[in-house]
Write a protein that holds these residues in place. Structure first.
Motif, PDB file in Angstrom:
ATOM      1  N   ALA A   1      16.939  89.543  -2.364  1.00 44.51           N
ATOM      2  CA  ALA A   1      16.937  90.567  -3.414  1.00 44.51           C
ATOM      3  C   ALA A   1      17.303  89.949  -4.758  1.00 44.51           C
ATOM      4  N   PHE A   2      18.095  88.911  -4.699  1.00 46.89           N
ATOM      5  CA  PHE A   2      18.423  88.147  -5.899  1.00 46.89           C
ATOM      6  C   PHE A   2      18.658  86.705  -5.473  1.00 46.89           C
ATOM      7  N   PHE A   3      18.977  85.826  -6.436  1.00 47.98           N
ATOM      8  CA  PHE A   3      19.026  84.397  -6.154  1.00 47.98           C
ATOM      9  C   PHE A   3      20.345  83.806  -6.637  1.00 47.98           C
ATOM     10  N   ALA A   4      20.870  82.876  -5.855  1.00 45.20           N
ATOM     11  CA  ALA A   4      22.137  82.231  -6.220  1.00 45.20           C
ATOM     12  C   ALA A   4      22.015  80.733  -5.957  1.00 45.20           C
ATOM     13  N   TYR A   5      22.475  79.923  -6.948  1.00 51.80           N
ATOM     14  CA  TYR A   5      22.346  78.475  -6.862  1.00 51.80           C
ATOM     15  C   TYR A   5      23.683  77.813  -7.180  1.00 51.80           C
ATOM     16  N   LEU A   6      24.050  76.844  -6.367  1.00 52.35           N
ATOM     17  CA  LEU A   6      25.220  76.024  -6.671  1.00 52.35           C
ATOM     18  C   LEU A   6      24.758  74.927  -7.626  1.00 52.35           C
ATOM     19  N   ASP A   7      25.119  75.048  -8.898  1.00 58.03           N
ATOM     20  CA  ASP A   7      24.626  74.120  -9.912  1.00 58.03           C
ATOM     21  C   ASP A   7      25.658  73.105 -10.358  1.00 58.03           C
ATOM     22  N   ASP A   8      26.906  73.304  -9.973  1.00 58.79           N
ATOM     23  CA  ASP A   8      27.973  72.324 -10.185  1.00 58.79           C
ATOM     24  C   ASP A   8      28.954  72.528  -9.050  1.00 58.79           C
ATOM     25  N   VAL A   9      29.897  71.626  -8.925  1.00 56.61           N
ATOM     26  CA  VAL A   9      30.774  71.713  -7.757  1.00 56.61           C
ATOM     27  C   VAL A   9      31.566  73.015  -7.717  1.00 56.61           C
TER      28      VAL A   9
END
Length: 718
Positions: free
Chosen positions: A7-15
Motif C-alpha cells: 500500500a506504501f513503500f519504505a526503504y532503509l536509506d541509512d543505518v
C-alpha cells in the motif's frame, strides 16, 4: 515466494534513516506516525524528521532509535494500520555499511575436496539463501538451506564428492527470490548458465618461469585477439580461433612463418590478449558465426568457452588456456590479460545485482545507475567488497594461470586506491608484472581526484597509461579523420613530438603527463578505432600507396624509438586493414582476422619493423628508466625545420654504442642535415632497412634525409 502487495513503500536509506513514500490515493498520503515491526512483532516508534510533498507521493524521512541489523525481515506500520516490508535501499551505498559488512576472508566461493565441498557467499542484505545443485546426470537435487554467518556471509558444508556438479544460489532480497551464479565461480557450464564445482588439481599444467622484467620500458607489447590471430585460412594453424591455436609453432620460416614462431622472430616481449574471461556475445553451444571482442563480461574468473575445443567440458577450457599461456611463455614472451572490471554486460541480470542489489554499481544523486562506461553501468570499485573482488580476481589469475600483466579496460572509471592495491598485490606475487590501462576521464559520479585517470598518473606509480596525446600527435586526432598529424607533414605538431618522444615526462620545466617514462604506453593503433592503415587511406584516398606506406612506417618507428613503452597492434607491422570499419567489436572474421597473406606481401616492411625492435632491445638508451636519465642523456637538436632530431650522448654504460643519433623526417622533400658530433658514424637504420648490423659508414659531417624517413646512426665507444 511471498506475494507482494504494498500500500506504501519504505526503504532503509541509512543505518538509522527510513524513507517512506505514501501515494496520495492512500489516505491522501497522510500518516500521523510510523513504527518498525520486528520479527518478534515488537513495535518500535519512529521519529518523523521531514514531510516532503512530491508529485505522486508524500515522502517521510524517519529516524530509527538504533541501527537495524540486516538479514532479517522487518515491517513498517503507519497510523492507518497498514503495513509494508522494509526494503533495503541506499543504506548499502553508505560508508557505515561498507565498514560493518566488509569480509576479509579469502574463502568466498567453493572450497573443494573429494571428501567435502564448502560454499560461501557474501549476501549481507539477504533474508534467506539456498544452494541449488544439479548432478552430472542433469538431475536437480533438493535445495540446501544456507546459514548466515559473520559480515553477511552465507555458508554450508556438504559431505561427499561433488566434482562436476553444477550449482547456483537462490537469494531472497526485499521479498524477491533470484537465482545467481557465484561471482567467485572458477568454472561454469556452457554459456555460463551455472557454476560448476571442479577439482583445480586436475587442471595443473607446468608453469614456464620467465626472468623478471626489470622495467616496463623493456617491454614491447603486441596486442591481439585469440580468434583473430589464427582464424585466417592461410594461418597454417590447425586449432583456428582457439586457445590451442596460440600453442602452435608455424608453417614455415621467415617469409611464411606464422603463429608463435612468428612472434618470437618479430622480437616482441609481451603478448596482450583481448579479454578471455567468460563473456556474452558468442554462443558456445554451436558455431553460429558470432564474433565478439569480449568486453561484455559475465564471469570474471572463468575462461571463455568459445575459445575451447569443448565448451561443454568445464575442465577443458581451463586446461587449454593454461597450456596456451605456458606455450607463449616458453618462447620467452610474457602474457598480458585484458580485464574489464569497469562494467558488466547487463546490470539488471548480473549476478552482482541479484545477490546484493544496488551495491556493486555507482548511482547518481537521484539514485539512478550511472553510465560513464556507455553500456548502462559503472562498477563502484571504491566500495570495499567491490575492491576486494577485483583484487581477489587479479590474485587468482596470477596464481592459478601464471598471468604476467594486466591491461585495464576503461581504467579511468575505477578509483586510485583500488588500482594502487592491484599494483601492490601484483608486486607481492610476481616481480615485473606490468599494469597498464585506459586512463580516460569519463562521466561517472566519483570525484575527479579519486579517478584512476591519466590526469592522476602521478598518484599511481608503477601503473602505465595509454598515451592518447602520443597517438593523436603522430597520426592526428582519432575523432577527426582529417586532422593532420605529424606523419602527414604538420609542422605545428613538432613541439608536441619533442615532448612525446622523451616519454611525456615532467622535465625541463614542463608539467608533463607522467613522472616516469615507465607510465607512457606509446601507440598509434589498437583494436579500438581505425587501424593506422585505414586512417591514412581515409585521410587521402588518392595519395600514392608508396607514400602512404612511408607515413605508416614513420609512425610505427616513432612508437618503437621513443622513450616509454611501445605498443603495437597485431598486423600493424604489415599494414593491417579492417576495410575502413572503425568499431569492429562484433564484425565477422572477414573484417577482424589477421590476414597472414598480407604479411607475406609486405615482408620487407615486417623485416624493417623487426629491425627497429632489435635496435631498441640492443641498447638501454632507448629504454631509459627515469625522467632524470632522459634529461641527462637525451638531447633534442634543432634541425632548422620541423623534422625531429635527437642525440643519446655518452650512453655506453647502457649498451654497445657510445652515441646514438635519431632522425624522424616527416616532409615529402629531402633535406640535408649536420650530425651533432664529428667523426665516424655507422648507419643502422635508413629509409630502406633497419637492424643492428651497419648498413653503411658516414664519415662526413652531413648527410641527406630522404622524404618521409627515419634514421639511426651510432658511434662505437673509442
Amino acid at each position: 515466494m511471498i506475494a507482494i502487495n504494498r500500500a506504501f513503500f519504505a526503504y532503509l536509506d541509512d543505518v538509522k534513516l527510513v524513507t517512506i513514500l505514501i501515494p496520495y490515493y492512500h489516505f491522501n498520503g497522510h500518516s500521523d506516525s510510523f513504527s518498525l515491526i520486528t520479527k518478534d512483532q515488537a513495535e518500535i516508534p519512529l521519529l518523523i524528521n521531514q514531510r516532503i510533498p512530491l508529485k505522486n507521493f508524500m515522502k517521510y524521512v524517519c529516524e530509527l532509535p538504533f541501527e537495524v541489523p540486516l538479514g532479517e525481515r522487518y515491517e513498517i506500520q503507519n497510523s492507518n494500520g497498514y503495513k509494508t516490508d522494509l526494503q533495503i535501499g541506499a543504506v548499502i551505498r553508505t560508508k557505515d555499511f561498507d565498514e560493518n559488512y566488509y569480509y576479509e576472508g579469502d574463502d568466498l566461493g567453493v572450497t573443494y575436496s573429494k571428501e567435502f565441498s564448502s560454499f560461501k557467499l557474501w549476501a549481507p542484505i539477504a533474508t534467506s539463501v539456498k544452494l541449488k545443485l544439479i548432478d552430472p546426470n542433469r538431475k536437480e537435487l533438493p535445495h540446501v538451506e544456507m546459514a548466515r554467518g559473520e559480515k553477511g556471509v552465507w555458508h554450508v558444508k556438504l559431505e561427499g564428492n561433488y566434482d562436476r556438479f553444477e550449482y547456483s544460489y537462490l537469494v531472497c532480497n526485499n521479498l524477491l527470490w533470484k537465482e545467481a551464479v557465484d561471482p567467485y565461480a572458477k568454472a561454469v557450464s556452457t554459456n555460463g548458465e551455472m557454476g560448476v564445482i571442479i577439482d583445480l588439481e586436475q587442471t595443473r599444467v607446468p608453469f614456464t618461469r620467465l626472468q623478471k622484467v626489470q622495467s616496463p620500458v623493456d617491454a614491447i607489447i603486441y596486442e591481439t585477439h585469440i580468434r583473430d590471430f589464427s582464424i585466417h585460412p592461410e594461418s597454417g594453424i590447425q586449432h583456428k580461433g582457439k586457445y590451442l591455436g596460440l600453442t602452435e609453432e608455424a608453417i614455415g620460416t621467415d617469409r611464411n612463418s606464422t603463429g608463435l614462431s612468428y612472434l618470437k622472430e618479430l622480437g616482441i616481449t609481451h603478448l596482450e590478449l583481448l579479454p578471455f574471461n567468460d563473456f556474452y556475445g558468442v554462443d558456445e553451444a554451436r558455431d553460429t558465426g558470432e564474433y565478439n571482442w569480449g568486453y561484455n563480461p559475465l564471469h570474471y574468473n572463468v575462461p571463455d568457452g568459445s575459445y575451447s575445443t569443448d565448451p561443454s567440458d568445464p575442465y577443458k577450457r581451463i586446461i587449454e588456456l593454461k597450456t596456451m599461456i605456458t606455450s607463449i611463455q616458453s618462447k620467452g614472451i610474457y602474457v598480458i590479460m585484458d580485464v574489464v572490471y569497469n562494467h558488466v554486460y547487463h546490470r539488471e541480470t548480473s549476478h552482482f545485482e541479484k545477490i546484493v542489489p544496488g551495491y556493486y554499481f555507482r548511482h547518481d544523486d537521484f539514485g539512478m545507475p550511472s553510465n560513464g562506461t556507455g553500456v548502462g553501468n559503472d562498477i563502484a570499485s571504491e566500495r570495499k567488497m567491490v575492491r576486494k573482488f577485483i583484487v581477489d580476481s587479479i590474485k587468482y589469475w596470477m596464481k592459478e594461470f601464471n598471468v604476467d600483466g594486466f591491461r585495464f579496460d576503461l581504467m579511468g572509471i575505477l578509483d586510485i586506491e583500488t588500482m594502487c592495491e592491484v599494483r601492490k598485490t601484483a608486486d607481492d606475487l610476481k616481480e615485473g608484472c606490468i599494469i597498464l590501462g585506459e586512463g580516460w576521464d569519463l562521466n561517472t559520479p566519483l570525484a575527479s581526484d579519486y579517478k584512476a585517470t591519466i590526469k592522476n598518473a602521478k598518484k599511481m606509480p608503477g601503473i602505465a597509461f595509454f598515451n592518447d596525446y602520443f597517438r593523436d600527435t603522430v597520426k592526428g586526432s582519432t575523432f577527426n579523420l582529417y586532422e593532420r598529424g605529424y606523419i602527414h607533414g604538420s609542422s605545428q605538431k613538432s613541439q608536441a613530438v619533442k615532448h612525446i618522444i622523451t616519454g611525456s615526462i615532467q622535465a625541463n620545466g614542463s608539467s608533463g603527463l607522467f613522472s616516469s617514462p615507465e607510465q607512457s604506453i606509446n601507440y598509434v593503433e589498437s583494436h579500438d578505432n581505425h587501424t593506422l592503415w585505414d586512417r591514412i587511406n581515409l585521410f587521402d584516398p588518392k595519395e600514392a600507396t608508396d607514400i602512404k606506406r612511408k607515413r605508416h612506417r614513420l609512425a610505427t618507428g616513432m612508437v618503437i624509438l621513443s622513450q616509454g613503452v611501445p605498443f603495437i597492434h597485431s598486423g600493424q607491422e604489415f599494414f593491417r586493414t579492417k576495410h575502413g570499419i572503425e568499431n569492429s567489436y562484433k564484425s565477422p572474421d572477414s573484417v577482424n582476422q589477421l590476414d597472414w597473406s598480407e604479411k607475406i606481401r609486405n615482408f620487407d616492411h615486417v623485416q624493417y619493423i623487426k629491425g627497429l625492435i632489435s635496435i631498441r632491445k640492443a641498447h638501454g638508451a632507448f629504454r631509459l628508466r627515469s625522467a632524470k636519465d632522459i634529461e641527462k642523456y637525451m638531447k633534442l637538436i634543432d634541425s632548422g625545420f620541423s623534422s625531429i632530431l635527437y642525440l643519446l650522448e655518452n650512453v655506453e654504460q647502457f649498451g654497445p654504442w657510445k652515441n646514438i643519433f635519431v632522425a624522424f623526417h616527416h616532409l615529402e622533400t629531402s633535406r640535408e642535415i649536420f650530425l651533432p658530433i664529428k667523426g665516424t658514424w655507422q648507419m643502422i637504420c635508413n629509409d630502406q632497412a633497419a637492424g643492428i648490423k651497419p648498413l653503411n659508414t658516414i664519415t662526413e659531417h652531413k648527410f641527406t634525409l630522404e622524404p618521409l624517413s627515419m634514421y639511426v646512426l651510432v658511434q662505437e665507444s673509442s
